[in-house]
Scaffold this active site. Structure first.
Site, PDB file in Angstrom:
ATOM      1  N   GLU A   1       0.826  -1.206   0.000  1.00 18.86           N
ATOM      2  CA  GLU A   1       0.000   0.000   0.000  1.00 18.86           C
ATOM      3  C   GLU A   1       0.865   1.261   0.000  1.00 18.86           C
ATOM      4  O   GLU A   1       0.488   2.285  -0.580  1.00 18.86           O
ATOM      5  CB  GLU A   1      -0.934  -0.009   1.209  1.00 18.86           C
TER       6      GLU A   1
ATOM      7  N   HIS B   1       1.617   2.465  -3.463  1.00 21.33           N
ATOM      8  CA  HIS B   1       0.608   3.372  -4.012  1.00 21.33           C
ATOM      9  C   HIS B   1       0.783   4.781  -3.435  1.00 21.33           C
ATOM     10  O   HIS B   1       0.692   5.781  -4.154  1.00 21.33           O
ATOM     11  CB  HIS B   1      -0.798   2.873  -3.671  1.00 21.33           C
TER      12      HIS B   1
ATOM     13  N   HIS C   1       3.552   6.802  -4.914  1.00 26.58           N
ATOM     14  CA  HIS C   1       3.173   7.228  -6.261  1.00 26.58           C
ATOM     15  C   HIS C   1       2.324   8.502  -6.179  1.00 26.58           C
ATOM     16  O   HIS C   1       2.511   9.453  -6.947  1.00 26.58           O
ATOM     17  CB  HIS C   1       2.400   6.113  -6.955  1.00 26.58           C
TER      18      HIS C   1
END
Length: 797
Positions: A564, A567, A570
């Site tokens: 996670e 993500h 990002h």
């Protein structure tokens, strides 16, 4: 799980898949007293650095000691700093105010007549998207997680209001006409940045997918179908249920299970074993009677008739929507904006992966079949209910030989080195090593968070810039989802001078009071405000029942958290000027790359040495334990990695078939037999036949959020495997914490968000492909398929 919603006009991919004042912060963080962490959240100052260890110690304490959570008693705030959201009814005001701002932008776009006005259209429409997404995304998140029914209901009402308005905009022909007119004007397009051009292309594509070319009646039908699909998808997830609640067995049928456990479930002469529970899993692993295991296997994989009916209606409505907008099927419609582009490219990729994986599956199954034949000499093959049972037997046989026992103890002891606070500190240290950013705990204001367990982390660069905020809701509690997930509540984007002026004229806080970063354009020297992304990270880690002991993570939970965080980073580093292409707003089949790649870091010795210390003694994890974790991870992957891969492949194939021509052809009769298709896929492509009587597709929740795109995890696993080996050197020579490698990944992939063709990102990153990757299409998909996924690919999270 990257919680994202599927793209249509005015929404980011996240809003689509679910259908669903300047406040710059002073740099740095005050140094805490090394001997006490009472009031551990500190206000910002410019005097500290993570290099002295104070920030790392603070991070550990903030997550290791639940009682340490601290909220300002003198300052109040709306949820996540939004000035509207101090009371439940604030959601309605937030939505209404956003709609007013949206209408101004719509009117201005429709009235554009000069070249200068047409040049502003991509940014105006992107701002329109941001206004919609910030209400839809936050409302959808809060309605699912807030403990207050009043707040959840208000959030749900604002979500519905904004979502309906979004669908109206999706079919407003004038917006599409003005955008296309601007695109066709050389004097306009030549003045657009590359980001503005990409956003314009995405919007025009989205308009086409929304049936903008259709007559009024069909456009209204599109809106109706879209709303129905959203509701069906929500119902499918929320009403998912088994056909049976429990399975009844005699005591004799449960031979092999702990008798004490059996007595606990005994009612008269039979034991009632709950389906989909730790006890049903025990039956599949330990019951000696094959018929018992078969009954439990079928019950575990059989969805209720209501669940199946909802799924089939969802697939039929998607087929209907695709036909309405001129596509052959839903997969064709969904994939046009993905890296794959076509269903044919996806199928070629899956066939290539499956052919390679089958060889490994047979190698994994061979010792299990041999073990089965020692008991049943006439056995011709394995059944799916044999798999976990025989694996457990194999573990017992290996354990009896001695060495595995001591290794197992080391693995079990590893969790004492994975205290949640230590892991969060390790992630911060890793990101500082790779990308020059770190986490800094921040005290929250009254009303800022939805639960006292939530911790706020601000993300700072090595230049002491506050570039993102992350709310971490990591502990389990009743009624809260336990599956790890990442949510982007507010995207990165530039804030125009016009917005700043409007707020000053109305005496309103810029950006609803949420933080912004004042930056300077390196080319023009002009200062501008940048909207700071706001992220929520949700997990369900159990808290320790031992007084004084922090939450200790299993290795599985450790990997999930790293996933996670892939993500999250990002979202943090994908800082574009346009919100529609920022952070994780990328093609679905590229969005999992950073998260899957991060799983490799979770077990790398150099990374573990950054944080893996015994929570009580502070002793570093012994080298022997580091070695065992790596070895056992490889051993476990070699034992059932290909088997797990095959499951992912079959699910991906099923997803493609469910969104192919079958449901379109079934529109005439209005009936689609998803169970018959499920059996056909499993028995045609799988290594072990599926017994009649199951309907596992009813539990395939990703059909809602990842319809026609479930192959993305396997696809990104293949890419991540290549990146880990070629860019981070497989962790060798400290490649996992090498700044040059991190900068390379950031410059070629992360910083672009969705502002660059993913195939160009890959070719730039890997420096290979001889142009095949840059061109994309079926050949590029086949090339990635040849790389393979190795063994041990997990599920899409």
């Amino acid at each position: 799980m990257h919680k994202a919603l599927r793209r249509q006009p005015w929404t980011c991919p996240r809003c689509l898949r679910k259908q669903q004042r300047f406040n710059s912060t002073a740099a740095g963080i005050a140094v805490a007293n090394d001997n006490t962490f009472d009031g551990a959240y500190l206000h910002a100052s410019s005097h500290s650095s993570s290099k002295n260890g104070s920030e790392n110690a603070l991070l550990r304490e903030v997550f290791n000691r639940k009682t340490l959570s601290k909220t300002s008693s003198t300052e109040s705030s709306g949820l996540i700093g939004n000035t509207f959201l101090t009371l439940p009814q604030g959601f309605q005001k937030f939505a209404e105010a956003s709609v007013i701002q949206c209408k101004r932008l719509v009117e201005r776009t429709l009235a554009a007549s000069t070249a200068e006005q047409y040049r502003a259209i991509p940014r105006d429409l992107d701002r329109l998207s941001d206004l919609l997404c910030r209400v839809i995304d936050l409302s959808d998140f809060i309605r699912s997680i807030h403990p207050s029914d009043d707040v959840a209901a208000s959030a749900s009402a604002s979500y519905s209001l904004m979502f309906q308005y979004m669908n109206e905009l999706n079919t407003t022909t004038g917006l599409n006409q003005q955008l296309k007119k601007a695109w066709d004007m050389p004097e306009v397009q030549s003045q657009w940045s590359e980001e503005e051009k990409m956003v314009a292309v995405l919007l025009m594509r989205d308009f086409a997918k929304s049936g903008i070319h259709l007559p009024d009646k069909q456009r209204r039908q599109f809106v109706s179908l879209s709303n129905e699909i959203v509701q069906l998808g929500t119902d499918f997830i929320n009403q998912m249920d088994h056909a049976r609640e429990y399975v009844s067995f005699t005591v004799r049928q449960l031979d092999g299970i702990d008798p004490t456990l059996v007595q606990g479930f005994k009612n008269h002469e039979r034991a009632q074993i709950p389906v989909s529970s730790k006890w049903s899993k025990m039956v599949l692993r330990a019951a000696k009677d094959a018929a018992t295991r078969k009954d439990m296997y079928i019950a575990e994989r059989s969805a209720s008739k209501k669940t199946i009916a909802t799924l089939e209606q969802l697939l039929l409505r998607r087929a209907q929507l695709a036909k309405l907008t001129g596509f052959d099927n839903f997969a064709q419609m969904a994939l046009i904006e993905k890296m794959a582009k076509t269903p044919e490219a996806v199928n070629n990729f899956l066939e290539s992966i499956n052919a390679n994986n089958k060889i490994h599956v047979q190698k994994e199954l061979a010792p299990l079949l041999e073990l089965k034949r020692k008991v049943d000499q006439g056995a011709e093959g394995l059944n799916p209910w044999d798999h976990n049972y025989l694996l457990a037997k194999l573990d017992q046989l290996e354990g009896a030989s001695g060495p595995r026992t001591s290794k197992s103890r080391l693995q079990e002891s590893a969790r004492f080195y994975f205290a949640l606070g230590h892991v969060m500190q390790g992630l911060s240290s890793l990101f500082e090593s790779l990308y020059g950013v770190r986490f800094v705990p921040k005290e929250t204001k009254q009303g800022e968070v939805w639960h006292p367990d939530v911790r706020r982390l601000d993300v700072y660069t090595d230049k002491e810039e506050h570039i993102a905020t992350m709310y971490c809701d990591l502990f389990s509690r009743p009624g809260k989802q336990s599956h790890p997930a990442h949510f982007t509540l507010l995207c990165s984007r530039e804030i125009s001078e016009e917005e700043v002026r409007e707020c000053e004229e109305r005496n309103e806080p810029l950006n609803n009071g949420m933080p912004t970063l004042l930056s300077t354009n390196p080319t023009s020297g002009v200062a501008f405000h940048h909207q700071i992304p706001i992220i929520a990270l949700v997990c369900g880690f159990p808290q320790s029942s031992v007084p004084g002991e922090p939450a200790l993570l299993s290795q599985y939970s450790l990997v999930s958290l790293f996933h996670e965080m892939g993500h999250a980073i990002h979202s943090v580093l994908g800082r574009t000027s346009m919100q529609g292409i920022s952070g994780t707003r990328v093609a679905t089949d590229f969005s999992e790359l950073p998260s899957v790649l991060m799983e490799n870091f979770a077990t790398d010795p150099a990374v573990l040495k950054l944080f893996a210390r015994h929570w009580k003694t502070d002793a570093p994890m012994p080298d022997e334990m580091l070695k065992v974790l790596a070895e056992e991870g490889s051993k476990e992957a070699s034992r059932q990695g290909a088997w797990n891969n095959e499951s992912q492949i079959l699910m991906s194939v099923l997803d493609q078939v469910y969104h192919g021509d079958g449901p379109v052809q079934a529109l005439r009769s209005g009936r689609y037999d998803s169970t018959a298709v499920y059996y056909d896929v499993w028995n045609k492509h799988g290594s072990v036949p599926e017994p009649w009587g199951t309907s596992w597709q009813g539990f395939f929740g990703h059909l809602h959020g990842y319809g026609a795109s479930y192959y993305s995890y396997l696809f990104d696993t293949a890419i991540a495997r290549r990146v880990w080996t070629n860019v981070f050197r497989g962790g060798e020579d400290n490649g996992a914490i090498d700044r040059a490698s991190g900068e390379r990944f950031k410059e070629e992939v992360l910083k672009w968000g969705g502002g660059r063709d993913p195939w160009l990102c890959l070719e730039g990153l890997l420096g290979e492909g001889k142009g095949v990757l840059a061109e994309g299409g079926e050949e590029a998909m086949l090339e990635v398929g040849r790389w393979g996924v190795g063994v041990g690919a997990g599920t899409l999270d």
